[in-house]
Design an enzyme around this catalytic site. Structure first.
Site, PDB file in Angstrom:
ATOM      1  N   GLU A 158       0.846  -1.196   0.000  1.00 20.91           N
ATOM      2  CA  GLU A 158       0.000   0.000   0.000  1.00 20.91           C
ATOM      3  C   GLU A 158       0.877   1.240   0.000  1.00 20.91           C
ATOM      4  O   GLU A 158       1.986   1.225   0.570  1.00 20.91           O
ATOM      5  CB  GLU A 158      -0.906  -0.002   1.243  1.00 20.91           C
ATOM      6  CG  GLU A 158      -1.771   1.247   1.338  1.00 20.91           C
ATOM      7  CD  GLU A 158      -2.897   1.154   2.366  1.00 20.91           C
ATOM      8  OE1 GLU A 158      -2.918   0.193   3.152  1.00 20.91           O
ATOM      9  OE2 GLU A 158      -3.755   2.058   2.362  1.00 20.91           O
TER      10      GLU A 158
ATOM     11  N   ASN B 156     -12.622  -1.017  -0.738  1.00 20.55           N
ATOM     12  CA  ASN B 156     -11.847  -1.459   0.424  1.00 20.55           C
ATOM     13  C   ASN B 156     -12.489  -0.920   1.692  1.00 20.55           C
ATOM     14  O   ASN B 156     -12.779   0.283   1.792  1.00 20.55           O
ATOM     15  CB  ASN B 156     -10.409  -0.924   0.350  1.00 20.55           C
ATOM     16  CG  ASN B 156      -9.621  -1.266   1.615  1.00 20.55           C
ATOM     17  OD1 ASN B 156      -9.245  -2.412   1.824  1.00 20.55           O
ATOM     18  ND2 ASN B 156      -9.400  -0.286   2.488  1.00 20.55           N
ATOM     19  N   GLU B 157     -12.733  -1.787   2.624  1.00 23.05           N
ATOM     20  CA  GLU B 157     -13.283  -1.402   3.931  1.00 23.05           C
ATOM     21  C   GLU B 157     -14.365  -0.332   3.746  1.00 23.05           C
ATOM     22  O   GLU B 157     -14.302   0.755   4.333  1.00 23.05           O
ATOM     23  CB  GLU B 157     -12.173  -0.952   4.883  1.00 23.05           C
ATOM     24  CG  GLU B 157     -11.214  -2.088   5.175  1.00 23.05           C
ATOM     25  CD  GLU B 157     -10.272  -1.870   6.362  1.00 23.05           C
ATOM     26  OE1 GLU B 157     -10.177  -0.736   6.857  1.00 23.05           O
ATOM     27  OE2 GLU B 157      -9.639  -2.856   6.784  1.00 23.05           O
TER      28      GLU B 157
ATOM     29  N   TYR C  89      -6.989  -8.465  11.626  1.00 25.11           N
ATOM     30  CA  TYR C  89      -5.739  -8.069  12.278  1.00 25.11           C
ATOM     31  C   TYR C  89      -5.732  -8.571  13.719  1.00 25.11           C
ATOM     32  O   TYR C  89      -6.754  -8.530  14.407  1.00 25.11           O
ATOM     33  CB  TYR C  89      -5.604  -6.541  12.299  1.00 25.11           C
ATOM     34  CG  TYR C  89      -5.192  -5.970  10.958  1.00 25.11           C
ATOM     35  CD1 TYR C  89      -3.885  -6.094  10.498  1.00 25.11           C
ATOM     36  CD2 TYR C  89      -6.115  -5.312  10.146  1.00 25.11           C
ATOM     37  CE1 TYR C  89      -3.503  -5.576   9.264  1.00 25.11           C
ATOM     38  CE2 TYR C  89      -5.742  -4.790   8.905  1.00 25.11           C
ATOM     39  CZ  TYR C  89      -4.429  -4.930   8.480  1.00 25.11           C
ATOM     40  OH  TYR C  89      -4.057  -4.419   7.253  1.00 25.11           O
TER      41      TYR C  89
ATOM     42  N   GLU D   5      -6.174  -8.724   4.011  1.00 22.52           N
ATOM     43  CA  GLU D   5      -5.308  -8.052   4.985  1.00 22.52           C
ATOM     44  C   GLU D   5      -5.309  -8.906   6.244  1.00 22.52           C
ATOM     45  O   GLU D   5      -6.372  -9.177   6.799  1.00 22.52           O
ATOM     46  CB  GLU D   5      -5.809  -6.643   5.311  1.00 22.52           C
ATOM     47  CG  GLU D   5      -5.675  -5.684   4.148  1.00 22.52           C
ATOM     48  CD  GLU D   5      -6.069  -4.245   4.482  1.00 22.52           C
ATOM     49  OE1 GLU D   5      -5.910  -3.826   5.650  1.00 22.52           O
ATOM     50  OE2 GLU D   5      -6.539  -3.554   3.559  1.00 22.52           O
TER      51      GLU D   5
ATOM     52  N   GLN E 292       2.008  -5.685   6.008  1.00 22.76           N
ATOM     53  CA  GLN E 292       2.263  -5.377   4.620  1.00 22.76           C
ATOM     54  C   GLN E 292       3.692  -5.794   4.304  1.00 22.76           C
ATOM     55  O   GLN E 292       4.424  -6.164   5.209  1.00 22.76           O
ATOM     56  CB  GLN E 292       2.047  -3.899   4.373  1.00 22.76           C
ATOM     57  CG  GLN E 292       0.605  -3.471   4.658  1.00 22.76           C
ATOM     58  CD  GLN E 292       0.245  -2.139   3.993  1.00 22.76           C
ATOM     59  OE1 GLN E 292       0.986  -1.570   3.210  1.00 22.76           O
ATOM     60  NE2 GLN E 292      -0.928  -1.638   4.339  1.00 22.76           N
TER      61      GLN E 292
HETATM   62  O1  AHR Z   1      -3.055  -1.997   6.366  1.00 24.18           O
HETATM   63  C1  AHR Z   1      -3.348  -0.714   6.845  1.00 24.18           C
HETATM   64  C2  AHR Z   1      -4.804  -0.348   6.720  1.00 24.18           C
HETATM   65  O2  AHR Z   1      -5.577  -1.209   7.510  1.00 24.18           O
HETATM   66  C3  AHR Z   1      -5.422  -0.494   5.355  1.00 24.18           C
HETATM   67  O3  AHR Z   1      -5.191   0.594   4.525  1.00 24.18           O
HETATM   68  C4  AHR Z   1      -6.873  -0.613   5.661  1.00 24.18           C
HETATM   69  O4  AHR Z   1      -7.573  -1.324   4.669  1.00 24.18           O
HETATM   70  C5  AHR Z   1      -6.904  -1.274   7.015  1.00 24.18           C
HETATM   71  O5  AHR Z   1      -7.741  -0.622   7.886  1.00 24.18           O
END
Ligand code: AHR
Length: 512
Positions: free
Chosen positions: A25, A175-176, A249, A303, A355
């Site tokens: 990203e 995205n999100e 996450y 992610e 990432q």
């Molecule tokens: O990976 C960092 C961020 O986390 C990404 O841009 C987003 O999609 C998520 O909230």
């Protein structure tokens, strides 16, 4: 003793190589200073990309790479990233609000596709579905994929240096979108998705679209999204979909200590939250099956990783947003997550660790000309043997770990495992979730046996807080050990806080 049964006659499915995917990203030090140093840099580079990173990344067979975001994608104008680099506009990056940095647009579609070609990965582009139009998204696809000379946009691509189409097959539409991507309701987003998908498909039947799903905090997004999606069954054409995206996450806001300093219970807390991705995948997939019984789409975990949101500050404090160092803890977490993906390869068609470099659960740390592979990099290196292999049923019996944190007691398994077979190589990957004890593991093979030689590759370190750094870039790397397997049983010792790969080269099926 922990016992693991592996059934050689019970295949779960093929492990899609895209499960071993990555995420780049325009955020912090991922693109600029990370993968990209520029063609005029003193740092050794190939067409502007950091040579050492390109070479090391290629080694681990990065099957697919997602770009340009993340949140960044939802304010991205693809036209800013094409044409002569010196004429590209300087723009405000999505992440400007967090780090005050601007976007030079030196890396755009042409450069990113070049990067993918250098490392032999498939590109996966994320479309802006919030602040641009459906036509602009469709135009981007046309610009990337239309045959040489066929349309004005294809000619423009050629003029910009790439006569050959990019052939970008995978496109994330948003995205999100429940958050940074427009704060939409599932119903609002479903409407957007349907429009983007049906219109964009006109550019090529080979295109594969991925819809935005939830993160673990809003699982109910899925039911609402699919209720809306299914309305199409009665009122119109069905918008195509290849995959449904989930973000997961392991977020550390304090209970897991800091990235480099943690107690035993804090270690276990990270493992426990990491293991919870499994029920999340299962319940999300069950909702997809209920919505589309005839042809459920695959899950795309585009992610995932450990995110030390408050405490990620290393190795260059304050230099890059969300930069964090990794230790053996991130390696074990990565291993248990990949084991889960392998075991659910009948549901998960892609996953992208967040990432690639200098950010969140990175595989690399880069500074100047230095480029360090983290402990998690070596997990991907060990696990690449699973790509395209048949995932096998495994049963783990034995020890559990109990721990107490913030007044609550929890129990987690001591060992995480997955197994696969391809071309007569049986690969078994194990992660020891105990930060205190080595584990003796007895592996039983059913409906088959191994003969001849095999190897054992162990990623461990005297202290679980060890990791690789600019000062000690090769402190933790896998060590190969010979084993002498024969028959249908094997005992191995898995060191505490370690990741182990067993590669049993001579494998022969018994008649079942
Ligand atoms: O990976 C960092 C961020 O986390 C990404 O841009 C987003 O999609 C998520 O909230």
């Amino acid at each position: 003793m922990i016992q693991i049964g592996i059934r050689l006659d019970e295949e779960i499915g093929r492990i899609h190589p895209h499960i071993y995917g990555h995420f780049v990203e325009h955020l912090g030090g991922v693109v600029y200073d990370g993968i990209w140093v520029g063609e005029d840099s003193d740092i050794p580079n190939i067409k502007g990309f950091r040579q050492e990173l390109v070479e090391k990344l290629k080694e681990i067979q990065p099957a697919v790479i997602r770009w340009p975001g993340g949140c960044f994608a939802e304010t991205y104008d693809w036209r800013d990233g094409i044409g002569p680099r010196e004429q590209r506009p300087v723009t405000v990056n999505w992440w400007y609000m967090n780090d005050g940095k601007i976007e030079s647009n030196q890396v755009g579609s042409h450069e990113f596709v070049e990067f993918c070609r250098l490392v032999s990965a498939e590109p996966y582009f994320a479309v802006n579905a919030t602040t641009t139009t459906v036509l602009e998204a469709r135009n981007w696809i046309e610009y990337c994929n239309m045959e040489q000379g066929m349309t004005t946009l294809a000619l423009k691509r050629e003029k910009n240096g790439s006569p050959e189409p990019f052939n970008v097959k995978y496109w994330g539409l948003g995205n999100e979108n429940w958050g940074g991507g427009g704060c939409m309701t599932p119903e609002d987003y479903c409407h957007i998705y349907r429009k983007y998908a049906i219109i964009s498909k006109s550019v090529g039947p080979e295109l594969q679209f991925i819809a935005c799903g939830p993160y673990e905090g809003i699982p109910e997004w899925t039911e609402k999204f699919w209720a809306k999606y299914k309305e199409m069954y009665t009122v119109g054409r069905i918008a195509p979909m290849y995959g449904y995206s989930l973000h997961y996450y392991v977020t550390n806001t304090g209970a897991m200590g800091s990235e480099l300093e943690y107690t035993g219970p804090q270690w276990y807390e990270m493992m426990r939250v990491g293991l919870d991705i499994e029920p999340f995948l299962q319940s999300q997939y069950a909702m997809l099956q209920a919505a589309l019984p005839a042809h459920p789409v695959g899950l795309v975990v585009d992610e995932w990783g450990v995110w030390h949101q408050l405490y990620g500050k290393h190795p260059q404090p304050g230099k890059y947003l969300y930069e964090q160092a990794g230790t053996m803890r991130e390696a074990v977490l990565a291993a248990l997550t990949l084991n889960i993906f392998n075991r659910h390869c009948d549901k998960v068609v892609m996953a992208n660790v967040a990432q690639l470099v200098n950010c969140i659960h990175s595989l690399f740390l880069a500074k100047g000309s230095a480029c360090v592979a983290t402990t998690s990099y070596y997990v991907f290196d060990m696990y690449k043997v699973h790509q395209n292999a048949a995932s096998l049923q495994t049963e783990v019996e034995g020890k559990h770990i109990t721990y107490t944190i913030e007044g609550e007691s929890y129990e987690i398994p001591a060992i995480s495992c997955s197994a696969s077979v391809k071309d007569d190589v049986l690969a078994v990957t194990l992660a020891n979730l105990s930060v205190e004890d080595d584990q003796d593991v007895l592996i039983h093979l059913y409906a088959g046996q191994y003969t001849g030689t095999g190897t054992m590759h162990v990623l461990s370190s005297p202290s679980p807080k060890d990791g690789n750094s600019f000062e000690e870039p090769y402190k933790v790397t896998p060590v190969e050990q010979a084993i002498a397997p024969a028959g249908s049983e094997l005992t191995v010792t898995v060191p505490k806080a370690s990741v182990v790969l067993l590669k049993l080269n001579c494998y022969s099926h018994k008649p079942v």
